[in-house]
Design a protein around this motif. Structure first.
Motif, PDB file in Angstrom:
ATOM      1  N   ASP A  13      33.616 -46.221 -32.971  1.00  0.00           N
ATOM      2  CA  ASP A  13      33.094 -45.142 -32.121  1.00  0.00           C
ATOM      3  C   ASP A  13      31.604 -45.250 -31.857  1.00  0.00           C
ATOM      4  O   ASP A  13      30.913 -44.248 -31.661  1.00  0.00           O
ATOM      5  N   GLY A  15      30.297 -46.472 -29.263  1.00  0.00           N
ATOM      6  CA  GLY A  15      30.023 -46.398 -27.820  1.00  0.00           C
ATOM      7  C   GLY A  15      30.367 -47.705 -27.128  1.00  0.00           C
ATOM      8  O   GLY A  15      29.813 -48.017 -26.064  1.00  0.00           O
ATOM      9  N   VAL A  44      32.177 -42.626 -19.118  1.00  0.00           N
ATOM     10  CA  VAL A  44      31.777 -41.485 -18.292  1.00  0.00           C
ATOM     11  C   VAL A  44      31.095 -42.041 -17.045  1.00  0.00           C
ATOM     12  O   VAL A  44      30.022 -42.647 -17.123  1.00  0.00           O
ATOM     13  N   VAL A 335      20.607 -38.133 -29.222  1.00  0.00           N
ATOM     14  CA  VAL A 335      21.138 -37.146 -30.172  1.00  0.00           C
ATOM     15  C   VAL A 335      20.125 -36.838 -31.273  1.00  0.00           C
ATOM     16  O   VAL A 335      20.150 -35.771 -31.887  1.00  0.00           O
TER      17      VAL A 335
HETATM   18  P1  GDP Z   1      33.936 -46.393 -28.831  1.00  0.00           P
HETATM   19  O1  GDP Z   1      35.205 -46.172 -29.570  1.00  0.00           O
HETATM   20  O2  GDP Z   1      33.001 -47.307 -29.539  1.00  0.00           O
HETATM   21  O3  GDP Z   1      34.139 -46.791 -27.402  1.00  0.00           O
HETATM   22  O4  GDP Z   1      33.205 -44.978 -28.810  1.00  0.00           O
HETATM   23  P2  GDP Z   1      33.891 -43.544 -28.491  1.00  0.00           P
HETATM   24  O5  GDP Z   1      34.143 -43.444 -27.041  1.00  0.00           O
HETATM   25  O6  GDP Z   1      35.033 -43.290 -29.411  1.00  0.00           O
HETATM   26  O7  GDP Z   1      32.738 -42.566 -28.974  1.00  0.00           O
HETATM   27  C1  GDP Z   1      31.459 -42.605 -28.448  1.00  0.00           C
HETATM   28  C2  GDP Z   1      31.145 -41.236 -27.844  1.00  0.00           C
HETATM   29  O8  GDP Z   1      29.770 -41.143 -27.579  1.00  0.00           O
HETATM   30  C3  GDP Z   1      31.826 -40.990 -26.518  1.00  0.00           C
HETATM   31  O9  GDP Z   1      32.094 -39.618 -26.392  1.00  0.00           O
HETATM   32  C4  GDP Z   1      30.786 -41.426 -25.494  1.00  0.00           C
HETATM   33  O10 GDP Z   1      30.942 -40.781 -24.246  1.00  0.00           O
HETATM   34  C5  GDP Z   1      29.533 -40.967 -26.172  1.00  0.00           C
HETATM   35  N1  GDP Z   1      28.333 -41.751 -25.903  1.00  0.00           N
HETATM   36  C6  GDP Z   1      28.190 -43.100 -25.724  1.00  0.00           C
HETATM   37  N2  GDP Z   1      26.881 -43.432 -25.613  1.00  0.00           N
HETATM   38  C7  GDP Z   1      26.195 -42.279 -25.730  1.00  0.00           C
HETATM   39  C8  GDP Z   1      24.790 -41.971 -25.748  1.00  0.00           C
HETATM   40  O11 GDP Z   1      23.925 -42.823 -25.647  1.00  0.00           O
HETATM   41  N3  GDP Z   1      24.469 -40.660 -25.921  1.00  0.00           N
HETATM   42  C9  GDP Z   1      25.389 -39.671 -26.075  1.00  0.00           C
HETATM   43  N4  GDP Z   1      24.966 -38.419 -26.232  1.00  0.00           N
HETATM   44  N5  GDP Z   1      26.714 -39.925 -26.067  1.00  0.00           N
HETATM   45  C10 GDP Z   1      27.091 -41.218 -25.910  1.00  0.00           C
END
Ligand code: GDP
Ligand code: IMO
Ligand code: MG
Length: 431
Positions: A13, A15, A44, A335
């Motif tokens: 998770d 990103g 997104v 964050v």
């Molecule tokens: P993955 O499994 O590695 O693809 O990550 P996930 O999608 O499970 O979790 C990452 C979360 O952080 C998601 O809700 C993304 O939309 C969010 N996200 C990714 N990059 C950023 C960032 O730079 N800032 C914030 N606030 N959210 C992010």
């Protein structure tokens, strides 16, 4: 020409989905090589959120090929649902955009039943799996009784293998796990429907990738989970059941190591973990709650709240070494806005000694105390920042210090979930 692997450098998770979606612009093909629908990768784009579990995160780009490699375990029901959902949104209109390896193993209903029943029986000692049948499917693969996609396509082979497996699994489910047994006919009928729906996507993906790479196409390999969940190199037994490190790209796709040119580790600017297992920098208190709230730290697959903690350089350094990471994409820096002090864990302390390298011992990991270095925080929201030099001086310092401690260049800083909320310092496809 360059091929790039994206690897989780923590406990998943990080990103990865966002970064894969972003770099798909430069790639022709995006390939998943391990894991299954335990993954939840969030994209997104223009404010619209899409969560992908099995289909590579290049799916929102028209004209890019998405490949599910042999190292992935495929739940056909989930895959078909995901294809349908994407089509409904106007993506994937051409079936040729998705290719599935003949050699990928299938997740069967008995895998899910076994996964969930075992977790219930473990009680307090549960691993906290996603319950998607991932572990039992990989067990069958290694035990040489797994059913591959190619086996599904051959009716007779499928029937034979299913018959044998169902008999054995039903004994195990009933006698050992005290669970309901599964019905051969029901399962056979539903998988016969999947067979016809999946047939057109199935091919020898290793050959396909070889042909495309020879033609000069660029490939992006998309990791799932993270290095600290790797079955060999993670916090065993609190891990997933596949090799999440960059080495897994080769075995999971049938592509040789010389074809991977850049390896990008994805790491949050802090740390999270879903499920059980050691987490030395975990915060039990209000700052952990703040990270959870501001980072919206809830699992993209199961919706479970993620445990939150400070950046653990011992873990990330381990990931850098395990995968030969050439650059780091640091996500979720936004964050951290509002914290007065931000600790970085540079080592662990255990039994009066300082530990610099990630320990194999579960006991050490469970009792390791983080050694922290304190950094100054900042108050300015970062979500609109697009240039490194526009970040507050303290945020710049924090990034530069992480770079020093993990001895790896940070090539990208992410300041929000959106595709555009990104500060790109170096493009791995252009090096
Ligand atoms: P993955 O499994 O590695 O693809 O990550 P996930 O999608 O499970 O979790 C990452 C979360 O952080 C998601 O809700 C993304 O939309 C969010 N996200 C990714 N990059 C950023 C960032 O730079 N800032 C914030 N606030 N959210 C992010
Ligand atoms: P992505 O790709 C975070 C965790 C589970 C559990 C352990 C074993 O979105 O980063 P499993 O179902 O794989 O047998 O569960 O691994 N886990 C993940 N944690 N992100 C993931 O994927 C994960 N996939 C599995 O929570 O602790
Ligand atoms: Mg995820």
């Amino acid at each position: 020409m360059a091929n790039v692997a994206i690897i989780g450098a923590q406990w998943g998770d990080e990103g990865k989905g966002k970064i894969v979606d972003l770099f798909t612009d430069d790639a022709d093909i995006v390939v998943r090589f391990q894991g299954g629908n335990n993954a939840g990768h969030t994209l997104v784009v223009d404010g619209k959120k899409t969560v992908l579990h099995l289909i590579p995160s290049g799916a929102l780009h028209p004209n890019k090929l998405c490949v599910i490699g042999n190292g992935v375990v495929v739940d056909p029901e989930v895959l078909l649902e995901e294809i349908t959902a994407l089509k409904r949104q106007g993506h994937f209109m051409d079936d040729a955009q998705l290719r599935i390896s003949e050699e990928a193993h299938l997740i069967m209903p008995y895998h899910k039943a076994i996964d969930q029943a075992r977790e219930r029986l473990r009680g307090e000692g549960m691993i906290g799996t996603t319950g998607r049948g991932i572990g039992p499917a990989y067990e069958d693969k290694v035990a040489r009784v797994g059913i591959r996609v190619i086996d599904l396509l051959e009716e007779e082979t499928f029937q034979e293998k299913l018959q044998r497996n169902i008999e054995e699994k039903n004994i195990y489910l009933k006698a050992i796990l005290k669970e309901k047994t599964l019905d051969f006919n029901k399962l056979h009928d539903s998988y016969s429907v999947y067979r016809e729906k999946l047939r057109s996507y199935v091919t020898d993906t290793s050959l396909l990738l070889d042909r495309e790479m020879r033609a000069g196409k660029q490939v992006l390999f998309e990791g799932a989970q993270g290095t600290l969940l790797d079955v060999d190199h993670g916090t065993y037994p609190f891990v997933t059941s596949s090799n999440t490190v960059a080495g897994g790209v080769c075995s999971g796709t049938g592509v040789g190591p010389r074809h991977i040119h850049q390896i990008i580790g994805i790491s949050k600017a802090y740390a999270t973990r879903v499920g059980s297992g050691p987490f030395p920098t975990e915060i039990h208190g209000p700052e952990g709650e703040t990270l959870k709230r501001e980072g919206f730290e809830f699992g993209a697959t199961t919706g479970r709240p993620r445990r939150c903690g400070w950046f653990d350089a011992v873990g990330v350094r381990h990931a850098v070494r395990m995968s030969g990471i050439t650059g780091i994409a640091l996500t979720k820096l936004d964050v951290l806005t509002g914290f007065k002090k931000i600790p970085i864990c540079t080592a662990y302390r255990y039994d009066g000694k300082v530990v610099h390298d990630f320990p194999a011992s579960l006991k050490i990991m469970q009792h390791a105390q983080p050694v922290y270095e304190q950094m100054e925080g900042w108050d300015k929201p970062l979500d609109d920042v697009r240039k490194f030099s526009d970040l507050p001086a303290q945020a710049q310092k924090y990034v530069r210090r992480l770079e020093e401690i993990v001895e790896t260049e940070i090539i990208l800083v992410s300041v929000g979930p959106g595709r555009d909320q990104t500060i790109l310092l170096k493009n791995p496809f252009h090096t």
